[in-house]
Design a protein around this motif. Structure first.
Motif, PDB file in Angstrom:
ATOM      1  N   MET A  76       0.696  -1.277  -0.106  1.00 13.53           N
ATOM      2  CA  MET A  76       0.042   0.006  -0.028  1.00 13.53           C
ATOM      3  C   MET A  76       0.855   1.186  -0.025  1.00 13.53           C
ATOM      4  N   ALA A  77       2.131   1.196   0.731  1.00 14.75           N
ATOM      5  CA  ALA A  77       2.825   2.413   0.941  1.00 14.75           C
ATOM      6  C   ALA A  77       3.395   2.557  -0.350  1.00 14.75           C
ATOM      7  N   LEU A  78       3.931   1.505  -1.146  1.00 11.65           N
ATOM      8  CA  LEU A  78       4.647   1.571  -2.456  1.00 11.65           C
ATOM      9  C   LEU A  78       3.751   2.167  -3.231  1.00 11.65           C
ATOM     10  N   ALA A  79       2.644   1.602  -3.551  1.00  6.45           N
ATOM     11  CA  ALA A  79       1.520   2.013  -4.508  1.00  6.45           C
ATOM     12  C   ALA A  79       1.193   3.442  -4.425  1.00  6.45           C
ATOM     13  N   CYS A  80       1.154   3.871  -3.232  1.00  5.99           N
ATOM     14  CA  CYS A  80       0.911   5.425  -2.660  1.00  5.99           C
ATOM     15  C   CYS A  80       2.157   6.226  -3.404  1.00  5.99           C
ATOM     16  N   ALA A  81       3.245   5.756  -2.991  1.00  8.96           N
ATOM     17  CA  ALA A  81       4.383   6.461  -3.610  1.00  8.96           C
ATOM     18  C   ALA A  81       4.523   6.637  -5.130  1.00  8.96           C
ATOM     19  N   LEU A  82       4.135   5.532  -5.869  1.00 12.31           N
ATOM     20  CA  LEU A  82       4.255   5.503  -7.170  1.00 12.31           C
ATOM     21  C   LEU A  82       3.205   6.585  -7.821  1.00 12.31           C
ATOM     22  N   GLY A  88       2.775  13.979  -9.712  1.00  9.12           N
ATOM     23  CA  GLY A  88       3.901  15.117  -9.856  1.00  9.12           C
ATOM     24  C   GLY A  88       4.575  15.279 -11.026  1.00  9.12           C
ATOM     25  N   SER A  89       4.508  14.066 -11.714  1.00  6.17           N
ATOM     26  CA  SER A  89       5.449  14.112 -13.061  1.00  6.17           C
ATOM     27  C   SER A  89       5.058  14.957 -14.198  1.00  6.17           C
ATOM     28  N   VAL A  90       6.007  15.309 -14.913  1.00  4.43           N
ATOM     29  CA  VAL A  90       5.558  15.875 -16.218  1.00  4.43           C
ATOM     30  C   VAL A  90       5.329  14.721 -17.336  1.00  4.43           C
ATOM     31  N   GLY A  91       4.321  14.430 -17.879  1.00  4.35           N
ATOM     32  CA  GLY A  91       3.825  13.584 -18.776  1.00  4.35           C
ATOM     33  C   GLY A  91       2.990  12.464 -17.984  1.00  4.35           C
ATOM     34  N   TYR A  94       4.803   6.895 -14.217  1.00  5.45           N
ATOM     35  CA  TYR A  94       5.388   6.496 -13.017  1.00  5.45           C
ATOM     36  C   TYR A  94       6.899   6.454 -13.189  1.00  5.45           C
ATOM     37  N   PRO A  95       7.649   6.337 -11.961  1.00  2.00           N
ATOM     38  CA  PRO A  95       8.997   6.503 -12.087  1.00  2.00           C
ATOM     39  C   PRO A  95       9.543   5.196 -12.626  1.00  2.00           C
ATOM     40  N   THR A  96      10.936   5.581 -13.248  1.00  2.00           N
ATOM     41  CA  THR A  96      11.831   4.376 -13.762  1.00  2.00           C
ATOM     42  C   THR A  96      12.074   3.693 -12.480  1.00  2.00           C
ATOM     43  N   ALA A  97      12.723   2.473 -12.720  1.00  2.00           N
ATOM     44  CA  ALA A  97      13.286   1.631 -11.514  1.00  2.00           C
ATOM     45  C   ALA A  97      14.436   2.481 -10.823  1.00  2.00           C
ATOM     46  N   SER A  98      15.252   3.415 -11.412  1.00  2.00           N
ATOM     47  CA  SER A  98      16.022   3.993 -10.630  1.00  2.00           C
ATOM     48  C   SER A  98      15.747   5.124  -9.880  1.00  2.00           C
ATOM     49  N   GLN A  99      14.449   5.659 -10.357  1.00  2.00           N
ATOM     50  CA  GLN A  99      13.807   6.671  -9.490  1.00  2.00           C
ATOM     51  C   GLN A  99      12.882   6.328  -8.453  1.00  2.00           C
ATOM     52  N   VAL A 100      12.793   4.948  -8.330  1.00  2.00           N
ATOM     53  CA  VAL A 100      11.504   4.516  -7.050  1.00  2.00           C
ATOM     54  C   VAL A 100      12.601   4.646  -5.614  1.00  2.00           C
ATOM     55  N   ASP A 101      11.881   5.321  -4.885  1.00  2.27           N
ATOM     56  CA  ASP A 101      12.033   5.312  -3.474  1.00  2.27           C
ATOM     57  C   ASP A 101      11.314   4.523  -2.750  1.00  2.27           C
ATOM     58  N   LEU A 102      11.848   3.567  -2.321  1.00  3.71           N
ATOM     59  CA  LEU A 102      11.041   2.558  -1.504  1.00  3.71           C
ATOM     60  C   LEU A 102      10.625   3.203  -0.075  1.00  3.71           C
ATOM     61  N   PRO A 103       9.444   2.916   0.348  1.00  5.34           N
ATOM     62  CA  PRO A 103       8.939   3.669   1.685  1.00  5.34           C
ATOM     63  C   PRO A 103       9.740   2.817   2.590  1.00  5.34           C
ATOM     64  N   ALA A 104       9.578   3.481   3.825  1.00  6.81           N
ATOM     65  CA  ALA A 104      10.142   2.690   4.961  1.00  6.81           C
ATOM     66  C   ALA A 104       9.385   1.266   5.408  1.00  6.81           C
ATOM     67  N   THR A 118       6.005   3.395 -18.009  1.00  7.31           N
ATOM     68  CA  THR A 118       5.602   4.712 -17.729  1.00  7.31           C
ATOM     69  C   THR A 118       4.076   4.932 -17.202  1.00  7.31           C
ATOM     70  N   GLN A 119       3.180   3.916 -17.879  1.00  2.04           N
ATOM     71  CA  GLN A 119       1.773   4.001 -17.655  1.00  2.04           C
ATOM     72  C   GLN A 119       1.201   2.928 -16.775  1.00  2.04           C
ATOM     73  N   GLN A 120       2.091   1.883 -16.218  1.00  2.00           N
ATOM     74  CA  GLN A 120       1.511   0.846 -15.344  1.00  2.00           C
ATOM     75  C   GLN A 120       2.847   0.125 -14.743  1.00  2.00           C
TER      76      GLN A 120
END
Length: 139
Positions: A76-82, A88-91, A94-104, A118-120
């Motif tokens: 749930m936390a990761l889905a919310c972060a994604l 908030g992103s242009v376009g 969703y983030p790329t793998a390198s842009q993903v910040d895993l929640p605590a 990008t879309q799923q």
């Protein structure tokens, strides 16, 4: 009069007491009583063993439930972060793998990405044995 009515049930209950043990039981009755006592003791031991096994099983189930709850919390936390990133992103992506910040909440979890586009997205959260506890997809 009322006091007499209250005492009446006590008199009847007093007559329900078990008889005092008689030391002069015939040999057959004494042996029968000893056999019954042994059987009751054996049954009490069996019940105690069953309760012990049941509590061990409950502890195992409690561990499984806790692991599943932690995995669900992470998902749930990761889905919310994604979703927050996408909004908030242009376009609107969703983030790329390198842009993903895993929640605590996902700190101690084993994550696996099946799809991150990008879309799923689709990811799983697994336990230490690799058993998938939760799978989450979006949108």
């Amino acid at each position: 009069m009322k006091a007499g009515l209250l005492l009446l049930p006590l008199l009847f209950l007093g007559g329900c007491r078990p008889p005092a043990p008689d030391q002069r039981l015939p040999a057959g009755q004494a042996a029968h009583l000893a056999a019954l006592s042994a059987r009751v003791a054996a049954l009490e031991t069996e019940v105690a063993e069953l309760k012990a096994r049941q509590s061990d099983h409950a502890a195992t189930n409690a561990g499984d439930v806790t692991a599943r709850a932690a995995a669900q919390n992470c998902a749930m936390a990761l889905a919310c972060a994604l979703e927050t990133f996408r909004q908030g992103s242009v376009g609107n992506r969703y983030p790329t793998a390198s842009q993903v910040d895993l929640p605590a909440a996902c700190g101690d979890q084993r994550m696996g990405w099946q799809k991150l586009e990008t879309q799923q997205y689709t990811f799983t959260v697994a336990n230490g044995d690799g058993q998938v506890l939760v799978q989450q997809s979006g949108p």
